[in-house]
Design an enzyme around this catalytic site. Sequence first.
Site, PDB file in Angstrom:
ATOM      1  N   HIS A  72       5.477  13.239  50.387  1.00  0.00           N
ATOM      2  CA  HIS A  72       6.001  14.388  49.444  1.00  0.00           C
ATOM      3  C   HIS A  72       5.941  15.559  50.172  1.00  0.00           C
ATOM      4  CE1 HIS A  72       5.586  11.909  45.489  1.00  0.00           C
ATOM      5  NE2 HIS A  72       6.171  11.242  46.344  1.00  0.00           N
ATOM      6  N   TYR A 201       2.438  18.692  37.571  1.00  0.00           N
ATOM      7  CA  TYR A 201       1.416  19.309  37.103  1.00  0.00           C
ATOM      8  C   TYR A 201       1.753  20.051  35.902  1.00  0.00           C
ATOM      9  CZ  TYR A 201      -1.611  18.005  40.975  1.00  0.00           C
ATOM     10  OH  TYR A 201      -2.246  17.067  41.641  1.00  0.00           O
ATOM     11  N   PRO A 294     -10.375  15.541  39.596  1.00  0.00           N
ATOM     12  CA  PRO A 294      -9.247  15.253  40.421  1.00  0.00           C
ATOM     13  C   PRO A 294      -7.900  16.105  40.560  1.00  0.00           C
ATOM     14  CG  PRO A 294      -9.320  14.164  38.260  1.00  0.00           C
ATOM     15  CD  PRO A 294     -10.464  15.036  38.283  1.00  0.00           C
ATOM     16  N   LYS A 298      -8.703  16.072  45.912  1.00  0.00           N
ATOM     17  CA  LYS A 298      -9.351  16.528  46.942  1.00  0.00           C
ATOM     18  C   LYS A 298     -10.653  15.267  47.189  1.00  0.00           C
ATOM     19  CE  LYS A 298      -7.508  19.800  48.531  1.00  0.00           C
ATOM     20  NZ  LYS A 298      -6.370  18.992  48.803  1.00  0.00           N
ATOM     21  N   TYR A 384      -3.552  22.515  48.864  1.00  0.00           N
ATOM     22  CA  TYR A 384      -3.274  21.221  48.480  1.00  0.00           C
ATOM     23  C   TYR A 384      -2.915  20.043  49.615  1.00  0.00           C
ATOM     24  CZ  TYR A 384      -1.483  17.582  45.207  1.00  0.00           C
ATOM     25  OH  TYR A 384      -1.533  16.845  44.368  1.00  0.00           O
TER      26      TYR A 384
END
Length: 391
Positions: A72, A201, A294, A298, A384
């Site tokens: 991704h 998200y 979560p 990480k 990220y």
Amino acid sequence: MRTEVAIIGAGPAGLLLSHLLAQDGIESVVVEIRSAEYVASRIRAGVLEHSTVELLESVGLGERLRREGDEHRGIHLQWPEERHHIDFVDLTDRSVWIYGQTEVQKDLVAARASAGQEIHYEVTDTALHDLDTERPYVTFTDVDGVAQRLDADVVVGCDGSFGPSRGAVPDSVKQSWERVYPYSWLGILADVAPSTDELIYAWHPDGFAMHSMRSSTVSRLYLQVPNGTDVADWSDERIWDGLATRLGHGQDGWQLNPGPITEKSVLPMRSFVQTPMRHGRLFLAGDAAHIVPPTGAKGLNLAVADVAMLAPALAALLRKKDPTLADSYSDDALRRVWRCTHFSWWMTTMLHTSDDPFDAQLQLSQLRWVTSSEAGAAGLAENYAGLPIGF
């Protein structure tokens, strides 16, 4: 029994450490309280950082990941009537991979089995002894009910939050920090193709929602729910209705495709860090030393970074009698741990709603800044997609 490194815990951290040590010719024995089947089937993380993928590839564990995983470029951030894509590759030249922890575990188990790694599953009464000497040892009762003693040069705790390793650090030495969040995640696995190309998200007045995936045919989705939620109160229909509302079904023509739900669970959210990550001849790695919510993806990646730093430190200590890296391991690992802890807290508090309308306006302001400012987007992308191991 006698070995060089006694590893407590046969999850990804423990098995990866044994794999890395073996490449340096260092023997280890792994002991695990759970069964092999239980460890292999635990539904956990699904996003691998750029650095994690690079490491797995470099030690011969990336072939199936590259073949079956899904690379991704970024993620989608959303709030009502708006959805924005954060492109990690454009911003940092680093991507992430969707490849479940269960798959990482399969690859590690296969690699360690082919190498003849000694692993004792379903042990009980595990205890750590003489950690402040050069001859520590571990005692346990094996699956056949026989008491065992495992002598080692070093003990490594990769046994998570509830194993004995964390508690083996004396109270006079350790410090801990914890944040318990006032909400949980209701997570589901569904046998349906993902409705999105990359993770979504979503901030919503009803609560956070997330659309993730495990493969081209299996979707992983989450809903923010109150602490103490009973999964029995959430029917399949209620879950899909909640997801459709929060993820924006129908917004700009986007459709959420429901399907058969195969697994439901409620996941409490907390941050926890214990220091130091080394006491005498005991070293902690992964969840034994730190827990993150979560939201920032990480947990598994931090465990990989820990053992990637620990393996060369132990090789230098045991082979060259050079304690430099071992002595600095805790400080080196914690620098990355605290950075990832902050990022996970930041993502969590930006996206999860409360009853405070002032907080809601701050969250929306933050989301607008992250999605409209290249600097803001780059900061999210850098964290990220993953900072270099050893940051």
